[in-house]
Motif scaffolding. Structure first.
Motif, PDB file in Angstrom:
ATOM      1  N   UNK A   6       6.812  -0.362  13.788  1.00 51.25           N
ATOM      2  CA  UNK A   6       5.532  -1.063  13.684  1.00 51.25           C
ATOM      3  C   UNK A   6       4.831  -0.603  12.414  1.00 51.25           C
ATOM      4  N   UNK A   7       4.006  -1.483  11.870  1.00 50.34           N
ATOM      5  CA  UNK A   7       3.210  -1.102  10.720  1.00 50.34           C
ATOM      6  C   UNK A   7       2.246   0.000  11.126  1.00 50.34           C
ATOM      7  N   UNK A   8       1.948   0.880  10.182  1.00 49.04           N
ATOM      8  CA  UNK A   8       1.006   1.968  10.455  1.00 49.04           C
ATOM      9  C   UNK A   8       0.267   2.333   9.182  1.00 49.04           C
ATOM     10  N   UNK A 144     -11.842  15.137   3.793  1.00 45.77           N
ATOM     11  CA  UNK A 144     -12.487  13.868   4.099  1.00 45.77           C
ATOM     12  C   UNK A 144     -11.599  12.701   3.716  1.00 45.77           C
ATOM     13  N   UNK A 145     -11.927  11.543   4.210  1.00 41.80           N
ATOM     14  CA  UNK A 145     -11.207  10.315   3.888  1.00 41.80           C
ATOM     15  C   UNK A 145     -12.170   9.149   4.031  1.00 41.80           C
ATOM     16  N   UNK A 146     -11.722   7.998   3.618  1.00 36.25           N
ATOM     17  CA  UNK A 146     -12.543   6.788   3.695  1.00 36.25           C
ATOM     18  C   UNK A 146     -12.110   5.963   4.918  1.00 36.25           C
ATOM     19  N   UNK A 147     -12.790   6.101   6.057  1.00 34.86           N
ATOM     20  CA  UNK A 147     -12.372   5.376   7.256  1.00 34.86           C
ATOM     21  C   UNK A 147     -12.437   3.852   7.089  1.00 34.86           C
ATOM     22  N   UNK A 148     -13.404   3.378   6.328  1.00 39.68           N
ATOM     23  CA  UNK A 148     -13.493   1.925   6.122  1.00 39.68           C
ATOM     24  C   UNK A 148     -12.283   1.409   5.343  1.00 39.68           C
ATOM     25  N   UNK A 149     -11.861   2.183   4.349  1.00 38.19           N
ATOM     26  CA  UNK A 149     -10.695   1.765   3.566  1.00 38.19           C
ATOM     27  C   UNK A 149      -9.432   1.790   4.429  1.00 38.19           C
ATOM     28  N   UNK A 150      -9.332   2.782   5.298  1.00 36.80           N
ATOM     29  CA  UNK A 150      -8.199   2.836   6.226  1.00 36.80           C
ATOM     30  C   UNK A 150      -8.191   1.582   7.109  1.00 36.80           C
ATOM     31  N   UNK A 151      -9.355   1.199   7.616  1.00 38.76           N
ATOM     32  CA  UNK A 151      -9.462  -0.004   8.434  1.00 38.76           C
ATOM     33  C   UNK A 151      -9.133  -1.270   7.650  1.00 38.76           C
ATOM     34  N   UNK A 152      -9.617  -1.349   6.390  1.00 42.00           N
ATOM     35  CA  UNK A 152      -9.317  -2.508   5.548  1.00 42.00           C
ATOM     36  C   UNK A 152      -7.810  -2.648   5.327  1.00 42.00           C
ATOM     37  N   UNK A 153      -7.151  -1.523   5.055  1.00 41.46           N
ATOM     38  CA  UNK A 153      -5.710  -1.551   4.800  1.00 41.46           C
ATOM     39  C   UNK A 153      -4.949  -1.982   6.052  1.00 41.46           C
ATOM     40  N   UNK A 154      -5.382  -1.485   7.205  1.00 43.93           N
ATOM     41  CA  UNK A 154      -4.745  -1.882   8.463  1.00 43.93           C
ATOM     42  C   UNK A 154      -4.950  -3.378   8.707  1.00 43.93           C
ATOM     43  N   UNK A 155      -6.143  -3.884   8.413  1.00 44.48           N
ATOM     44  CA  UNK A 155      -6.413  -5.315   8.590  1.00 44.48           C
ATOM     45  C   UNK A 155      -5.563  -6.145   7.626  1.00 44.48           C
ATOM     46  N   UNK A 156      -5.407  -5.688   6.385  1.00 46.24           N
ATOM     47  CA  UNK A 156      -4.564  -6.407   5.422  1.00 46.24           C
ATOM     48  C   UNK A 156      -3.130  -6.526   5.940  1.00 46.24           C
ATOM     49  N   UNK A 157      -2.601  -5.424   6.438  1.00 46.14           N
ATOM     50  CA  UNK A 157      -1.244  -5.443   6.991  1.00 46.14           C
ATOM     51  C   UNK A 157      -1.153  -6.392   8.189  1.00 46.14           C
ATOM     52  N   UNK A 163       0.255 -13.981   9.240  1.00 48.78           N
ATOM     53  CA  UNK A 163       0.475 -15.186   8.428  1.00 48.78           C
ATOM     54  C   UNK A 163       1.952 -15.472   8.203  1.00 48.78           C
ATOM     55  N   UNK A 164       2.733 -14.415   8.014  1.00 50.84           N
ATOM     56  CA  UNK A 164       4.174 -14.595   7.793  1.00 50.84           C
ATOM     57  C   UNK A 164       4.887 -13.331   8.262  1.00 50.84           C
ATOM     58  N   UNK A 165       5.356 -13.326   9.499  1.00 48.60           N
ATOM     59  CA  UNK A 165       5.964 -12.124  10.082  1.00 48.60           C
ATOM     60  C   UNK A 165       7.139 -11.549   9.279  1.00 48.60           C
ATOM     61  N   UNK A 166       7.791 -12.360   8.461  1.00 50.53           N
ATOM     62  CA  UNK A 166       8.934 -11.855   7.697  1.00 50.53           C
ATOM     63  C   UNK A 166       8.563 -11.414   6.290  1.00 50.53           C
ATOM     64  N   UNK A 170      10.790  -4.760   6.480  1.00 48.68           N
ATOM     65  CA  UNK A 170      10.537  -4.167   7.786  1.00 48.68           C
ATOM     66  C   UNK A 170       9.117  -3.569   7.849  1.00 48.68           C
ATOM     67  N   UNK A 171       8.849  -2.865   8.931  1.00 48.81           N
ATOM     68  CA  UNK A 171       7.530  -2.270   9.137  1.00 48.81           C
ATOM     69  C   UNK A 171       7.191  -1.326   7.990  1.00 48.81           C
ATOM     70  N   UNK A 172       5.923  -1.300   7.641  1.00 51.12           N
ATOM     71  CA  UNK A 172       5.446  -0.452   6.562  1.00 51.12           C
ATOM     72  C   UNK A 172       4.578   0.676   7.113  1.00 51.12           C
ATOM     73  N   UNK A 173       4.676   1.821   6.480  1.00 53.68           N
ATOM     74  CA  UNK A 173       3.738   2.909   6.751  1.00 53.68           C
ATOM     75  C   UNK A 173       3.014   3.195   5.450  1.00 53.68           C
ATOM     76  N   UNK A 174       1.711   3.099   5.486  1.00 53.83           N
ATOM     77  CA  UNK A 174       0.884   3.358   4.308  1.00 53.83           C
ATOM     78  C   UNK A 174       0.129   4.649   4.560  1.00 53.83           C
ATOM     79  N   UNK A 175       0.182   5.549   3.601  1.00 54.74           N
ATOM     80  CA  UNK A 175      -0.500   6.828   3.727  1.00 54.74           C
ATOM     81  C   UNK A 175      -1.732   6.818   2.831  1.00 54.74           C
TER      82      UNK A 175
END
Length: 185
Positions: A6-8, A144-157, A163-166, A170-175
């Motif tokens: 799964x994407x993370x 510290x980290x930017x929680x809003x940016x983490x949420x934005x990135x998760x929403x983008x994924x 929009x296009x499951x393929x 495969x699943x991506x992990x973004x750090x």
């Protein structure tokens, strides 16, 4: 979760914990304790790995006497900090794997201050910011980290996957990066 494709979007737990622990070591602390989650928690595993790596690079073995894992709330973190401060050779700094552990540690430190305890109080490194961190009775360095940016990135994924499951197979992990805010003593 192991075995689940799964994407993370995750934080740089290892790097943040490493930099936080390293900052304490470079400040001259050699007895850096660890307060963290149960070992089954993914972030707890990664943050302990960063803590271990910083100690190893400074030639300091992990001292089991200084490691407390399993605190999931403020009360158990406060009790763990109580144990650490009651050691014959208490830590001079504490790496706290999340803000609940940090607040519990500071709760015990506050009790020691109110009781005029003679035990030297440790510096604290907190993975995660918390309200009033800059106003604590001991210096608190924050990873510290930017929680809003983490949420934005998760929403983008998520939207890209919807929009296009393929499209991003495969699943991506973004750090996501963390920043170290050194406490002013």
């Amino acid at each position: 979760m192991p075995g689940v494709e799964a994407d993370a979007v995750v934080l740089d737990d290892i790097g943040g914990a490493y930099r936080g622990t390293k900052a304490m070591l470079e400040a001259g602390h050699t007895r850096v304790a660890y307060l963290g989650n149960v070992t089954s928690v993914f972030t707890g595993q990664r943050r302990f790995e960063g803590y271990e790596r910083a100690l190893a690079e400074h030639g300091i073995p992990v001292d089991p006497e200084l490691v407390r894992r399993g605190q999931q709330d403020v009360a158990t973190a406060s009790a763990a900090m109580h144990e650490l401060l009651d050691l014959a050779h208490p830590p001079t700094a504490v790496f706290s794997a999340n803000n609940r552990n940090t607040i519990g540690a500071l709760e015990e430190i506050g009790a020691r201050i109110r009781n005029r305890s003679a035990v030297p109080l440790p510096a604290i490194v907190s993975f995660d910011d918390f309200e009033l961190a800059d106003m604590m009775p001991v210096p608190v360095t924050v990873i510290d980290h930017e929680p809003r940016e983490l949420g934005r990135e998760a929403a983008r994924l998520l939207f890209a996957r919807l929009l296009d499951p393929t499209a991003i197979d495969p699943a991506h992990q973004i750090e996501m990066p963390t920043q170290l805010r050194i406490a002013r003593a």
